[in-house]
Every structure is written in C-alpha cells, then in structure tokens.
Design a protein around this motif. Structure first.
Motif, PDB file in Angstrom:
ATOM      1  N   ILE A   1     147.745  16.410  47.126  1.00 40.28           N
ATOM      2  CA  ILE A   1     147.691  17.124  45.847  1.00 40.28           C
ATOM      3  C   ILE A   1     148.906  18.041  45.775  1.00 40.28           C
ATOM      4  CG2 ILE A   1     146.377  18.804  44.473  1.00 40.28           C
ATOM      5  CD1 ILE A   1     144.503  16.893  47.112  1.00 40.28           C
ATOM      6  N   ASP A   2     149.666  17.964  44.690  1.00 44.47           N
ATOM      7  CA  ASP A   2     150.794  18.874  44.488  1.00 44.47           C
ATOM      8  C   ASP A   2     150.279  20.065  43.682  1.00 44.47           C
ATOM      9  OD1 ASP A   2     152.175  16.867  45.721  1.00 44.47           O
ATOM     10  OD2 ASP A   2     153.487  16.389  44.027  1.00 44.47           O
ATOM     11  N   VAL A   3     150.176  21.220  44.343  1.00 46.65           N
ATOM     12  CA  VAL A   3     149.522  22.376  43.720  1.00 46.65           C
ATOM     13  C   VAL A   3     150.522  23.159  42.876  1.00 46.65           C
ATOM     14  CG1 VAL A   3     148.135  24.439  44.111  1.00 46.65           C
ATOM     15  CG2 VAL A   3     147.922  22.470  45.670  1.00 46.65           C
ATOM     16  N   GLU A   4     150.438  22.932  41.578  1.00 48.44           N
ATOM     17  CA  GLU A   4     151.292  23.600  40.592  1.00 48.44           C
ATOM     18  C   GLU A   4     150.522  23.625  39.290  1.00 48.44           C
ATOM     19  OE1 GLU A   4     154.113  20.418  40.999  1.00 48.44           O
ATOM     20  OE2 GLU A   4     153.775  19.759  38.945  1.00 48.44           O
ATOM     21  N   ASP A   5     150.991  24.428  38.323  1.00 51.59           N
ATOM     22  CA  ASP A   5     150.268  24.474  37.058  1.00 51.59           C
ATOM     23  C   ASP A   5     150.977  23.631  35.990  1.00 51.59           C
ATOM     24  OD1 ASP A   5     148.108  25.140  35.448  1.00 51.59           O
ATOM     25  OD2 ASP A   5     148.110  27.223  36.118  1.00 51.59           O
ATOM     26  N   TYR A   6     150.276  23.391  34.902  1.00 53.84           N
ATOM     27  CA  TYR A   6     150.767  22.468  33.867  1.00 53.84           C
ATOM     28  C   TYR A   6     152.108  22.891  33.276  1.00 53.84           C
ATOM     29  CZ  TYR A   6     149.128  26.078  30.695  1.00 53.84           C
ATOM     30  OH  TYR A   6     148.965  27.273  30.070  1.00 53.84           O
ATOM     31  N   PHE A   7     152.378  24.205  33.263  1.00 49.59           N
ATOM     32  CA  PHE A   7     153.616  24.663  32.622  1.00 49.59           C
ATOM     33  C   PHE A   7     154.819  24.575  33.561  1.00 49.59           C
ATOM     34  CE2 PHE A   7     150.991  28.280  33.988  1.00 49.59           C
ATOM     35  CZ  PHE A   7     151.816  28.847  34.956  1.00 49.59           C
ATOM     36  N   GLN A   8     154.577  24.165  34.822  1.00 48.08           N
ATOM     37  CA  GLN A   8     155.669  24.085  35.794  1.00 48.08           C
ATOM     38  C   GLN A   8     156.211  22.674  35.974  1.00 48.08           C
ATOM     39  OE1 GLN A   8     153.228  26.042  38.781  1.00 48.08           O
ATOM     40  NE2 GLN A   8     154.536  27.847  38.629  1.00 48.08           N
ATOM     41  N   VAL A   9     155.603  21.731  35.288  1.00 51.46           N
ATOM     42  CA  VAL A   9     156.004  20.330  35.382  1.00 51.46           C
ATOM     43  C   VAL A   9     157.482  20.183  34.996  1.00 51.46           C
ATOM     44  CG1 VAL A   9     155.582  18.093  34.269  1.00 51.46           C
ATOM     45  CG2 VAL A   9     153.664  19.554  34.921  1.00 51.46           C
TER      46      VAL A   9
ATOM     47  N   GLY B   1     155.182  27.726  46.376  1.00 52.34           N
ATOM     48  CA  GLY B   1     155.213  29.123  46.800  1.00 52.34           C
ATOM     49  C   GLY B   1     154.860  30.074  45.668  1.00 52.34           C
ATOM     50  N   TRP B   2     155.346  29.779  44.486  1.00 50.22           N
ATOM     51  CA  TRP B   2     155.071  30.623  43.313  1.00 50.22           C
ATOM     52  C   TRP B   2     153.568  30.768  43.091  1.00 50.22           C
ATOM     53  CZ3 TRP B   2     152.757  30.824  38.539  1.00 50.22           C
ATOM     54  CH2 TRP B   2     153.286  31.702  37.583  1.00 50.22           C
ATOM     55  N   ILE B   3     152.833  29.673  43.277  1.00 53.57           N
ATOM     56  CA  ILE B   3     151.375  29.688  43.112  1.00 53.57           C
ATOM     57  C   ILE B   3     150.719  30.438  44.275  1.00 53.57           C
ATOM     58  CG2 ILE B   3     149.305  28.210  43.117  1.00 53.57           C
ATOM     59  CD1 ILE B   3     150.691  27.942  40.471  1.00 53.57           C
ATOM     60  N   ALA B   4     151.158  30.157  45.490  1.00 55.31           N
ATOM     61  CA  ALA B   4     150.556  30.776  46.678  1.00 55.31           C
ATOM     62  C   ALA B   4     150.665  32.303  46.617  1.00 55.31           C
ATOM     63  CB  ALA B   4     151.238  30.246  47.935  1.00 55.31           C
TER      64      ALA B   4
ATOM     65  N   ALA C   1     150.619  22.293  53.048  1.00 53.74           N
ATOM     66  CA  ALA C   1     152.026  21.888  53.147  1.00 53.74           C
ATOM     67  C   ALA C   1     152.782  22.524  51.983  1.00 53.74           C
ATOM     68  CB  ALA C   1     152.139  20.358  53.119  1.00 53.74           C
ATOM     69  N   SER C   2     154.089  22.303  51.940  1.00 54.03           N
ATOM     70  CA  SER C   2     154.954  23.039  51.016  1.00 54.03           C
ATOM     71  C   SER C   2     155.496  22.142  49.898  1.00 54.03           C
ATOM     72  CB  SER C   2     156.114  23.637  51.833  1.00 54.03           C
ATOM     73  OG  SER C   2     157.202  23.971  51.003  1.00 54.03           O
ATOM     74  N   HIS C   3     155.503  22.703  48.691  1.00 53.66           N
ATOM     75  CA  HIS C   3     156.120  22.030  47.544  1.00 53.66           C
ATOM     76  C   HIS C   3     157.348  22.836  47.109  1.00 53.66           C
ATOM     77  CE1 HIS C   3     156.228  19.123  44.370  1.00 53.66           C
ATOM     78  NE2 HIS C   3     155.669  19.838  43.417  1.00 53.66           N
ATOM     79  N   GLY C   4     157.877  23.655  48.059  1.00 50.77           N
ATOM     80  CA  GLY C   4     158.976  24.558  47.734  1.00 50.77           C
ATOM     81  C   GLY C   4     158.461  25.802  47.027  1.00 50.77           C
ATOM     82  N   TYR C   5     159.369  26.707  46.676  1.00 49.34           N
ATOM     83  CA  TYR C   5     158.934  27.954  46.035  1.00 49.34           C
ATOM     84  C   TYR C   5     158.892  27.845  44.503  1.00 49.34           C
ATOM     85  CZ  TYR C   5     158.356  32.635  44.438  1.00 49.34           C
ATOM     86  OH  TYR C   5     157.861  33.718  43.776  1.00 49.34           O
TER      87      TYR C   5
ATOM     88  N   TRP D   1     146.536  19.809  37.232  1.00 48.69           N
ATOM     89  CA  TRP D   1     146.497  19.724  35.758  1.00 48.69           C
ATOM     90  C   TRP D   1     146.128  18.326  35.263  1.00 48.69           C
ATOM     91  CZ3 TRP D   1     149.932  16.143  34.036  1.00 48.69           C
ATOM     92  CH2 TRP D   1     151.068  15.896  34.814  1.00 48.69           C
ATOM     93  N   GLU D   2     146.190  17.323  36.129  1.00 46.01           N
ATOM     94  CA  GLU D   2     145.877  15.959  35.682  1.00 46.01           C
ATOM     95  C   GLU D   2     144.386  15.712  35.479  1.00 46.01           C
ATOM     96  OE1 GLU D   2     148.783  12.648  36.925  1.00 46.01           O
ATOM     97  OE2 GLU D   2     148.617  13.917  38.706  1.00 46.01           O
ATOM     98  N   ILE D   3     143.550  16.663  35.922  1.00 44.83           N
ATOM     99  CA  ILE D   3     142.106  16.515  35.671  1.00 44.83           C
ATOM    100  C   ILE D   3     141.637  17.505  34.609  1.00 44.83           C
ATOM    101  CG2 ILE D   3     141.616  15.651  38.001  1.00 44.83           C
ATOM    102  CD1 ILE D   3     140.476  18.555  38.563  1.00 44.83           C
TER     103      ILE D   3
END
Ligand SMILES: [Zn+2]
Length: 289
Positions: free
Chosen positions: A16-24, A67-70, A88-92, A233-235
């Motif tokens: 799962i890539d943990v980010e929000d819909y506006f960060q796509v 990182g922004w979310i964390a 794991a990391s998806h970058g900041y 955001w895909e769900i």
C-alpha cells in the motif's frame, strides 16, 4: 473431487502506498504543494478501513509510507507496526525521483527513512519511488538508496507508459547494486510485451477476473511472487473531487473506485499474501546462506 481454487504455494506481496488523494502525481499541475495542508485529509479514515480488512483476513502487508503523512499522522505509523505489517518508505514529499537532483533525492529519501525509523523504532529497509520514477535517466538513484541504507527498492515499472516505465528491465526481483534488490511491481508477459497486472488504475479498470487470472499466470507459469499495490484513496468514494482536471487524469483517478474495496477483499481471499521483506529479503538471505 473439488479443484483447488487458489495457488497456496507462492505467496504474493501486498503493498500500500500511503499518501492522500491530493498528493497524486497526476494532480500536481492542479494542486499546489503549499495547498496540501489546507486540503481535507482522508488518509486516516481510509487507512482505518485497510488495517481493519487486513486484520480480519490475517494478512500482513508492506506500507510504503510518505514522510509528509507520517509526520502529521504518527499514530498511523504506530498502527502499521503494531499490527505486524512492514513499514517502508515512499520518500518524504512525493516528488518524482526523475525530477530531483541527486542531492535533493538523497535529502528526500534520507529524511523519510529517519522520520519513519524515529516514529516506529524499527529499521526501514524498503523504498518505492513516487510514480515508479526510477528509470533509464536516473539510475544513480540506486546508488543513493544504497548509501542511505535501504536494502530493497520497488521503483521500476517494466512497462511502456506515458508517465513512467522501463519496458526492457527485468520483470522480477534482481540485485541492482551490491546489497540492494529491485523488486518491480508485477507484469504479465504476452505477445512480446509486458502488461501491468499488479494494481493501481489498471486493477480498477480491468474486470476482476482478468486481474486474478494474470496473477495466477505469474504464480503458475513464471513461478514467481506477484507484487500488488494500491493507495488508500482508491477505496474512497467520498473523497473531494478535484475540479478542472483534464479528462484522461479524471478517468484514471476515479474509474471504479466504488468497486475497489470489494475487489481487494476478494484478492485477499483468492491468494496467499505477505510482506515484501519476508518474501524477497527472506528468500535472498536464505539463498546466501
Ligand atoms: Zn505515490
């Protein structure tokens, strides 16, 4: 006699890539980075649903967390590790690696790793580049990842796509540097080309039975673990709509979102799943020993 309906031998990696819909990445032309803090955040709500589903199905997964979310939702990081998942990391900051200088990329991935390790108390070994943005033009990114202490990356998509992809790169896990494994998301090889068969917009667009067939093919024919990915955001059928976006971006982002939670639940039942580190670093460690 009943025919077996699943492939129990090979475990696939659920990510799962943990980010929000506006960060796509595709929304970057429409939503200024400075605006992120003013947007309605949906990630907590969506992560609660994902974590509950995984708990119910007793599946452990890998969460490539921004990182922004964390930083803003440290309790999400704690929930991920408390439930036995891999952090794991998806970058900041979710900038494509292909748009950063070597120094800026090193800052971004180093900052994310440090932050995630401080919050979780665990070593962070895995990295996935935003929008699979490691390719021909920035292979130096692997050196930077290794220097930062990452052990594997899942950042190359071996397909041809308008936003990313390196169609001639290996389809399955391979050592890309000494001590660094690249674990591409999964493709199906047919008619001399690679077809995406591992999540994201394609999983929402294609009929579920076709997605399931492709993963079964990879397990049965290639005898390899598939790597599947999706985003919180895909769900989320109730995410705020972004106005004024072009038709292609709109279609790709919103297609079949109301069906996706159910399809992922089905996927969890139809295959055996595990964490990236256990499936790929475990195998690598065993091979060495
Ligand atoms: Zn992303």
């Amino acid at each position: 006699m009943l025919m077996p309906t699943r492939t129990p031998v090979i475990r696939n990696a659920m990510t799962i890539d943990v980010e929000d819909y506006f960060q796509v990445s595709a929304f970057a032309p429409y939503i200024a980075r400075d605006d992120w803090d003013r947007r309605e955040c949906r990630v907590e709500h969506n992560m609660a649903r994902i974590l509950a589903l995984l708990e119910e199905r007793q599946v452990k997964a890998t969460f490539f967390t921004l990182g922004w979310i964390a930083e803003r939702y440290p309790q999400l990081v704690r929930q991920i590790v408390e439930q036995g998942h891999e952090l794991a990391s998806h970058g900041y900051g979710h900038q494509r690696a292909s748009e950063l200088s070597r120094e800026a990329f090193a800052d971004d991935i180093g900052r994310a790793k440090q932050l995630l390790e401080d919050l979780s108390g665990q070593a962070v070994l895995g990295y996935r580049a935003p929008s699979f943005s490691i390719g021909e033009g920035n292979l130096w990114a692997f050196d930077v990842l290794r220097e930062a202490g990452y052990r594997y990356s899942s950042s190359v998509y071996p397909i041809a796509h308008d936003h990313y992809g390196m169609p001639d790169s290996p389809r399955f896990a391979y050592p890309v540097r000494e001590g660094l494994l690249e674990v591409p998301v999964t493709t199906l090889r047919a008619f001399n080309r690679n077809f995406p068969s591992s999540g994201g917009g394609y999983f929402r667009l294609l009929p579920y039975a076709l997605s399931r067939w492709m993963i079964r093919q990879v397990n049965a024919v290639d005898q390899q673990s598939a790597v599947f990915y999706f985003h919180p955001w895909e769900i989320d059928s109730e995410q705020p709509r972004i106005p004024g976006i072009d038709g292609k971006t709109r279609f790709r982002h919103y297609v079949n979102i109301p069906r996706t939670h159910g399809r992922i639940a089905q996927l969890l039942s139809d295959f055996a799943w595990g964490r990236m580190d256990e499936i790929f670093l475990g195998a690598q460690a065993r091979a060495r020993a």
